[in-house]
Design an enzyme around this catalytic site. Structure first.
Site, mmCIF file in Angstrom:
data_model
loop_
_atom_site.group_PDB
_atom_site.id
_atom_site.type_symbol
_atom_site.label_atom_id
_atom_site.label_comp_id
_atom_site.label_asym_id
_atom_site.label_seq_id
_atom_site.Cartn_x
_atom_site.Cartn_y
_atom_site.Cartn_z
ATOM 1 N N VAL A 240 0.693 -1.612 0.252
ATOM 2 C CA VAL A 240 0.045 0.031 -0.156
ATOM 3 C C VAL A 240 0.831 0.895 -0.253
ATOM 4 C CG1 VAL A 240 -0.119 0.353 2.709
ATOM 5 C CG2 VAL A 240 -2.185 1.241 1.105
ATOM 6 N N HIS A 242 1.358 5.816 -0.391
ATOM 7 C CA HIS A 242 1.556 6.976 0.777
ATOM 8 C C HIS A 242 0.526 7.638 -0.060
ATOM 9 C CE1 HIS A 242 2.315 10.269 3.198
ATOM 10 N NE2 HIS A 242 2.887 10.665 1.742
ATOM 11 N N GLN A 284 -1.379 7.295 4.820
ATOM 12 C CA GLN A 284 -1.185 8.053 5.403
ATOM 13 C C GLN A 284 0.053 7.206 6.129
ATOM 14 O OE1 GLN A 284 0.957 10.895 6.223
ATOM 15 N NE2 GLN A 284 -0.964 11.856 5.004
ATOM 16 N N TYR A 285 1.152 7.424 5.608
ATOM 17 C CA TYR A 285 2.268 6.475 6.383
ATOM 18 C C TYR A 285 2.295 7.494 7.990
ATOM 19 C CZ TYR A 285 3.877 4.212 2.222
ATOM 20 O OH TYR A 285 3.570 3.291 0.997
ATOM 21 N N ASP A 286 2.838 8.898 8.109
ATOM 22 C CA ASP A 286 3.067 9.238 9.369
ATOM 23 C C ASP A 286 2.529 10.654 9.136
ATOM 24 O OD1 ASP A 286 3.740 10.040 11.484
ATOM 25 O OD2 ASP A 286 5.641 8.556 12.248
#
Length: 485
Positions: A240, A242, A284-286
């Site tokens: 997946v 971002h 959203q990764y971070d």
């Protein structure tokens, strides 16, 4: 945090404490960079045959592929919706038997060499498992998954020396060099203690570049919450990609029990937004990572100004005559000899930064505030301007530090912005320009803040004035009140 070389600013008269140590700039030393990684395309997509083998492997191992499937996408590989999916829908489930984690290490034939997975740092043991399984080729139970892994990403740890010159002067360069040196050190340790003494398990040649590749795979594909002791590679789910458009704070995944009595752990991935059939699924990764961190971990950046940041490192100088007192005060208030402050573009300075700066610069006639009598209240006094000399000192120190840091870059903000308008920029060059421009904008912002503060020094209220007011000795217009005895 990046470890940067201190810049020494001799600004204050000798009777004052030495200026604080500020780490704002790392001169470029191309000769110290580690050997370049193998020249392999960073975005090489898996072949159609390899992708089909991977899909069949997922199906045979019980990984759910009904709602989403792996496919070639602009980013390389990604997850594509097999049908319309509402927000919160589970799109992939991966059983624990497919994970590459400490338990997989302990259960493998290298478990003994790695101390059952518990004798090494989790990432090191999983990296060795990854390399061991790659060397086994088709005999590995993870072979179809390993076949689709990229040989590189655009992470700065894979950049050549020429490419790294494009981030000259940035904190990202120092961080990248530090990370590569750390990985090299770990490799030399496991090479001597594990790889060379277990040739039956590692019959082929494993190089430092191989180990760096394994580190890069883990760094870029492991879900943020699954780092540290919980570190795990999750095949299928880790495809997946971002999207900056995803701003949901909630996690897009969970680990839950499944099967008889819920004893089998299952990684469950959900879509954070509605997705149409045939569209790519993103997460959203971070939200908290800066562009430098995104570039280091994943090999991309965003245009969002909130991703542009700069870390200011302040230190109490051991040569300061009040070193012990200042350290004691800092520690009483949750800080220490060294303090790190992340400055974000278009956002105010961190709340404790000015207070810590005033502590570092305090001396001369203001030194009485460090006496034992004030020990429990001095931090509150430092939260507001102490004296004109002290406030001027922190402005001078920060402005000189910003100028010194800006001098480390080989381009200006204007030149970078013009370069970003160039069509068909190589991805790594675009990352470099974006990161260095962002850092310079933050440094310019810091300089502007303290320049404005310098201009306002005469209008600030200082400790002595506040003290007189508390005693009722200052009138409404600021005049000192005298009385007859």
């Amino acid at each position: 945090m990046a470890t940067l070389q201190p810049q020494h600013h001799h600004l204050l008269p000798r009777h004052r404490p030495p200026p604080p140590r500020l780490r704002l700039c790392l001169p470029t030393r191309p000769g110290r960079l580690l050997p370049r990684a193998r020249a392999v395309s960073a975005a090489a997509a898996a072949s159609t045959a390899a992708l089909e083998d991977f899909r069949q492997w997922l199906s045979s191992q019980g990984a759910s592929e009904v709602k989403a499937f792996p496919a070639s996408v602009p980013e390389g590989l990604g997850l594509v919706a097999a049908r319309d999916l509402p927000r919160g829908e589970v799109v992939a489930e991966v059983p624990k038997k497919l994970w590459m984690d400490a338990d997989a290490v302990a259960a493998s034939d290298i478990g003994r060499a790695c101390g059952g997975g518990g004798g090494l740092r989790p990432w090191v043991s999983v990296a060795l498992l990854l390399l061991r399984e790659v060397s086994r080729g088709a005999d590995s139970p993870w072979a179809p998954y390993l076949a689709i892994l990229p040989r590189q990403t655009d992470s700065t740890i894979f950049w050549s020396e020429e490419e790294l010159l494009e981030i000259q002067g940035t904190q990202l360069l120092s961080t990248t060099v530090g990370v590569k040196e750390y990985v090299q050190s770990e490799f030399e340790s496991v090479e001597a203690q594990i790889i060379n003494v277990n040739k039956d398990l590692f019959p082929g040649t494993i190089t430092s570049d191989d180990f760096l590749w394994a580190f890069g795979v883990l760094r870029s594909r492991v879900f943020p919450e699954l780092r540290g002791d919980k570190l795990a590679l999750i095949p299928f789910a880790d495809l997946v990609n971002h999207s900056p458009a995803i701003t949901s704070e909630g996690s897009s995944w969970e680990i839950k029990g499944k099967g008889l009595f819920g004893r089998e752990a299952m990684f469950s991935l959900r879509t954070p937004v509605d997705v149409k059939s045939g569209e790519q699924i993103y997460v959203q990764y971070d939200l908290d990572k800066s562009n430098a961190e995104l570039a280091l971990d994943y090999g991309f950046i965003e245009s969002n100004p909130s991703r542009d940041s700069y870390t200011v490192t302040l230190e109490i100088s051991e040569s300061d005559p009040f070193y012990g007192d200042k350290l004691d005060i800092a520690e009483l208030n949750g800080l220490g000899e060294t303090a790190y402050f992340d400055i974000v573009l278009d956002e105010p300075l961190p709340s404790q930064m000015l207070t810590y700066l005033r502590l570092l610069c305090i001396g001369g006639t203001d030194a009485f505030l460090m006496e034992a009598l004030f020990r429990n209240s001095v931090w509150g006094h430092l939260e507001l301007p102490v004296s004109p000399d002290n406030e001027e000192s922190i402005c001078q120190v920060m402005r000189d530090a910003c100028k010194s840091a800006l001098d480390c870059y080989h381009t200006t903000i204007q030149e970078d912005e013009e370069l970003l308008q160039t069509e068909n920029l190589p991805s790594r060059l675009k990352i470099a320009i974006g990161v260095r421009a962002g850092e310079k904008k933050v440094l310019q912002q810091i300089d502007d803040i303290f320049k404005q503060r310098e201009e306002e020094l005469d209008g600030l209220e200082y400790y002595q004035e506040r003290r007189l007011k508390d005693l009722g000795l200052v009138g409404d217009n600021g005049e000192i009140i005298f009385w007859e005895t």
